[in-house]
Design a protein around this motif. Sequence first.
Motif, PDB file in Angstrom:
ATOM      1  N   LYS A   1       9.598  -0.502 -15.886  1.00 35.03           N
ATOM      2  CA  LYS A   1      10.452   0.377 -15.095  1.00 35.03           C
ATOM      3  C   LYS A   1       9.802   0.598 -13.735  1.00 35.03           C
ATOM      4  O   LYS A   1       8.576   0.602 -13.613  1.00 35.03           O
ATOM      5  N   ILE A   2      10.623   0.807 -12.717  1.00 34.14           N
ATOM      6  CA  ILE A   2      10.093   0.985 -11.362  1.00 34.14           C
ATOM      7  C   ILE A   2       9.289   2.274 -11.240  1.00 34.14           C
ATOM      8  O   ILE A   2       8.540   2.469 -10.285  1.00 34.14           O
ATOM      9  N   THR A   3       9.435   3.150 -12.243  1.00 36.76           N
ATOM     10  CA  THR A   3       8.694   4.415 -12.244  1.00 36.76           C
ATOM     11  C   THR A   3       7.336   4.301 -12.938  1.00 36.76           C
ATOM     12  O   THR A   3       6.606   5.292 -13.023  1.00 36.76           O
ATOM     13  N   GLU A   4       6.996   3.103 -13.434  1.00 38.82           N
ATOM     14  CA  GLU A   4       5.705   2.911 -14.113  1.00 38.82           C
ATOM     15  C   GLU A   4       4.555   3.281 -13.162  1.00 38.82           C
ATOM     16  O   GLU A   4       4.609   3.033 -11.956  1.00 38.82           O
ATOM     17  N   GLU A   5       3.503   3.847 -13.732  1.00 40.30           N
ATOM     18  CA  GLU A   5       2.332   4.191 -12.925  1.00 40.30           C
ATOM     19  C   GLU A   5       1.582   2.918 -12.542  1.00 40.30           C
ATOM     20  O   GLU A   5       1.363   2.025 -13.372  1.00 40.30           O
ATOM     21  N   THR A   6       1.203   2.822 -11.277  1.00 41.74           N
ATOM     22  CA  THR A   6       0.469   1.656 -10.786  1.00 41.74           C
ATOM     23  C   THR A   6      -0.839   2.104 -10.142  1.00 41.74           C
ATOM     24  O   THR A   6      -0.981   3.250  -9.717  1.00 41.74           O
ATOM     25  N   GLU A   7      -1.777   1.173 -10.086  1.00 39.44           N
ATOM     26  CA  GLU A   7      -3.055   1.448  -9.427  1.00 39.44           C
ATOM     27  C   GLU A   7      -3.416   0.259  -8.544  1.00 39.44           C
ATOM     28  O   GLU A   7      -3.608  -0.857  -9.028  1.00 39.44           O
TER      29      GLU A   7
ATOM     30  N   GLU B   1       0.815  -1.213   0.000  1.00 36.84           N
ATOM     31  CA  GLU B   1       0.000   0.000   0.000  1.00 36.84           C
ATOM     32  C   GLU B   1       0.852   1.268   0.000  1.00 36.84           C
ATOM     33  O   GLU B   1       0.551   2.225  -0.722  1.00 36.84           O
ATOM     34  N   LYS B   2       1.921   1.274   0.803  1.00 38.76           N
ATOM     35  CA  LYS B   2       2.701   2.498   0.985  1.00 38.76           C
ATOM     36  C   LYS B   2       3.912   2.600   0.064  1.00 38.76           C
ATOM     37  O   LYS B   2       4.393   3.710  -0.207  1.00 38.76           O
ATOM     38  N   ASN B   3       4.426   1.481  -0.374  1.00 39.87           N
ATOM     39  CA  ASN B   3       5.638   1.476  -1.209  1.00 39.87           C
ATOM     40  C   ASN B   3       5.388   0.606  -2.437  1.00 39.87           C
ATOM     41  O   ASN B   3       6.150  -0.317  -2.740  1.00 39.87           O
ATOM     42  N   THR B   4       4.306   0.925  -3.137  1.00 43.48           N
ATOM     43  CA  THR B   4       3.790   0.070  -4.208  1.00 43.48           C
ATOM     44  C   THR B   4       4.811  -0.199  -5.306  1.00 43.48           C
ATOM     45  O   THR B   4       4.859  -1.303  -5.861  1.00 43.48           O
ATOM     46  N   LYS B   5       5.642   0.781  -5.628  1.00 44.32           N
ATOM     47  CA  LYS B   5       6.588   0.609  -6.733  1.00 44.32           C
ATOM     48  C   LYS B   5       7.589  -0.526  -6.490  1.00 44.32           C
ATOM     49  O   LYS B   5       8.148  -1.078  -7.434  1.00 44.32           O
ATOM     50  N   LEU B   6       7.780  -0.907  -5.219  1.00 40.74           N
ATOM     51  CA  LEU B   6       8.701  -2.009  -4.911  1.00 40.74           C
ATOM     52  C   LEU B   6       8.205  -3.335  -5.486  1.00 40.74           C
ATOM     53  O   LEU B   6       8.976  -4.279  -5.641  1.00 40.74           O
ATOM     54  N   LEU B   7       6.903  -3.389  -5.799  1.00 39.67           N
ATOM     55  CA  LEU B   7       6.334  -4.617  -6.366  1.00 39.67           C
ATOM     56  C   LEU B   7       6.731  -4.820  -7.824  1.00 39.67           C
ATOM     57  O   LEU B   7       6.700  -5.944  -8.324  1.00 39.67           O
TER      58      LEU B   7
END
Length: 305
Positions: free
Chosen positions: A33-39, A14-20
Amino acid sequence: MSKIYDDIFRTLCEKNTKLLIPVINEVFSTNYKITEETELLSGEHHILSGKKQTGIEEIITDLLIRLAGKIYHIECQSNPDGTIILRMVEYDFQIALENFKKTDGFYEINFPYSCVLYLRHTSKTPDKIEMKVNFQNGESINYSVPVIKMQNYSYEEIIQKDLFFLIPYYIMRYEKKTDTEIMPHIKEEYEQLYNCINKAYNNGILDSYDITNIMEFTEKLVHYIFNNNQSVCKEVDKVMGGQVLETYADKKLQQGMQQGMQQGVRLMALLSIKLAEDGRVSEISRAASDASYMDKLLKEYKISL
């Protein structure tokens, strides 16, 4: 799953979603890329229950995330579970139904990209879990879900693949080992892991919040698993505990201070020239030591940068 494992997993999601994102890349051979937008999508789903289908039952998935137009579903298990495939089929079917498409009166459902993260495993834990699904027309499919075995990942592999999400769980590799097996390696390995996340921070890949949570959860899990082994806890604490991180705001403040000092020097130099030209050399030293007087003179001479 034990509450601490569940809390760490859900909080990081929830808080560090980009780590996924690197985890998804690892499992599904993608290259996001780790900078991709996630939802993050809701993990709460409701299905009809009971013989007459009059009741409502709630099922909750661990993680549901939309990335590059695709839905990914990850379940985290602290131990191997022989019935997880039944739940995965149930969850995935419900997720597919909730995201159905209708074109020209024809319905279509797409199952999510799913996997299971096992924090522990045995020699009998498969690399994927499967179930055969038979249809009334005689056709059948083999429903297959890949498995991530956390304890198989070395610190070198975590670093190489940017699997920052797995760092808090790394200590579980040593859960059943003795001090003789642990102590020669633990300090160096955690130093390497810390250097990895610190480098990622300096390169702008991770932010201070990412690192703070990774380090805090690492400490918590080490103390939870090795609560009676102070030697292990102290070695990890030396690396992951008590580190004061320079935040992005700190960096900007420092940059601002440096820029301010440079601007101040330049303004004082310009003011000194004007004062000297007007025969007011005696006022230079006062302006240099009295900020308010310097400001007054700058306004008088209309000096600015």
